[in-house]
Scaffold this active site. Structure first.
Site, short mmCIF file in Angstrom:
data_model
loop_
_atom_site.label_atom_id
_atom_site.label_comp_id
_atom_site.label_asym_id
_atom_site.label_seq_id
_atom_site.Cartn_x
_atom_site.Cartn_y
_atom_site.Cartn_z
N GLY A 11 0.77 -1.24 0.00
CA GLY A 11 0.00 0.00 0.00
C GLY A 11 0.80 1.28 0.00
O GLY A 11 0.33 2.32 0.49
N ASN A 13 1.52 3.19 -2.59
CA ASN A 13 0.83 4.20 -3.41
C ASN A 13 -0.39 4.76 -2.70
O ASN A 13 -0.67 5.96 -2.78
CB ASN A 13 0.46 3.61 -4.78
N ARG A 95 -6.39 -7.82 -8.95
CA ARG A 95 -7.52 -8.49 -9.60
C ARG A 95 -7.90 -7.68 -10.81
O ARG A 95 -7.83 -6.44 -10.79
CB ARG A 95 -8.74 -8.53 -8.67
N HIS A 113 0.66 1.86 -13.06
CA HIS A 113 1.40 0.70 -13.58
C HIS A 113 2.89 1.07 -13.66
O HIS A 113 3.23 2.16 -14.14
CB HIS A 113 0.86 0.31 -14.96
N GLY A 147 -9.56 -3.87 -20.98
CA GLY A 147 -8.30 -4.58 -21.24
C GLY A 147 -7.31 -4.39 -20.09
O GLY A 147 -7.43 -3.45 -19.28
C1 GRF Z 1 3.16 -0.71 -7.70
O1 GRF Z 1 4.40 -0.94 -8.31
C2 GRF Z 1 2.12 -0.38 -8.72
O2 GRF Z 1 2.63 0.31 -9.82
C3 GRF Z 1 1.64 -1.74 -9.15
O3 GRF Z 1 1.65 -2.51 -7.97
C4 GRF Z 1 2.61 -1.98 -7.07
C5 GRF Z 1 1.87 -1.71 -5.80
O4 GRF Z 1 2.74 -1.28 -4.78
N1 GRF Z 1 0.35 -1.67 -9.79
P1 GRF Z 1 2.15 -0.64 -3.46
O5 GRF Z 1 1.24 -1.68 -2.84
O6 GRF Z 1 1.40 0.60 -3.82
O7 GRF Z 1 3.34 -0.35 -2.60
#
Ligand code: GRF
Length: 205
Positions: A11, A13, A95, A113, A147
């Site tokens: 978590g 981000n 998911r 991403h 997609g």
């Molecule tokens: C990140 O690298 C994000 O880009 C990808 O999954 C990872 C999640 O990391 N979709 P976090 O759980 O936010 O640390």
């Protein structure tokens, strides 16, 4: 605008978005829920203890597509999260959302991403970049379509790839940038400064 943040793991981000809200940088964003499909996701503890957020777990991972997402809709409804007033932020949510859910929340779901899309979609994007031998990679925040990792791009940030990079070192460098661009994208969308036209996103400053 209400925010629901969907996670599956550490978590970081999610943390960057909630911290930006706490600092007053996203005045029009009101985070109301952090939801995980993994019961012991570290991000859930961070959400509760650091940010006093409501959290929910929906770990019916055996349910496929819309069967799972119907339950997701029920949880979101409990927090009055609906497409007209909310944004769903995927932050490492492992998911794929069903076409039905994506349709209901059209242009209301964001994802981050760890590559410069459309290069290296899917799992292990940083490993794909290292193995391919690209010199530049980065991260992308985009609207979610049916997609995998498609959908109109809101922001990208590039990161150099060095010859000595491993999946881990590159992932760490890209992650620093992810933490900058995700809150920025949420800010733009909540401030209604983002217009989608086909595949193109126009941002007004
Ligand atoms: C990140 O690298 C994000 O880009 C990808 O999954 C990872 C999640 O990391 N979709 P976090 O759980 O936010 O640390």
């Amino acid at each position: 605008m209400k925010l629901a943040i969907l996670i599956s793991g550490r978590g970081s981000n999610m943390d960057s978005i909630l911290a930006a809200v706490k600092r007053g940088q996203l005045p029009l964003a009101q985070p109301v829920l952090v939801l995980s499909n993994v019961p012991d996701a570290l991000g859930l503890t961070i959400a509760r203890e650091k940010f006093s957020m409501h959290t929910e777990v929906l770990d019916k991972n055996e349910l496929k597509g819309w069967e799972y997402d119907k339950n997701l809709m029920t949880v979101l409804r409990k927090y009055e999260i609906c497409p007209t007033n909310s944004l769903v932020c995927l932050a490492g949510f492992m998911r794929l959302l069903s076409p039905q859910f994506v349709h209901i929340f059209k242009n209301r779901i964001l994802n981050i991403h760890p590559s410069l899309l459309p290069s290296f979609p899917g799992l292990h994007a940083q490993r794909q970049a290292v193995e391919y031998g690209v010199k530049i990679s980065g991260c992308t925040v985009h609207f979610v379509e049916e997609g995998l990792d498609t959908g109109p791009i809101i922001i990208q940030k590039s990161t150099p790839v060095f010859s000595y990079d491993t999946e881990e070192t590159l992932s760490n460098r890209i992650l620093q940038d992810e933490h900058l661009i995700y809150p920025e994208a949420v800010k733009m969308v909540t401030e209604d400064r983002v217009k989608i036209s086909g595949r193109t996103v126009q941002i007004s400053y």
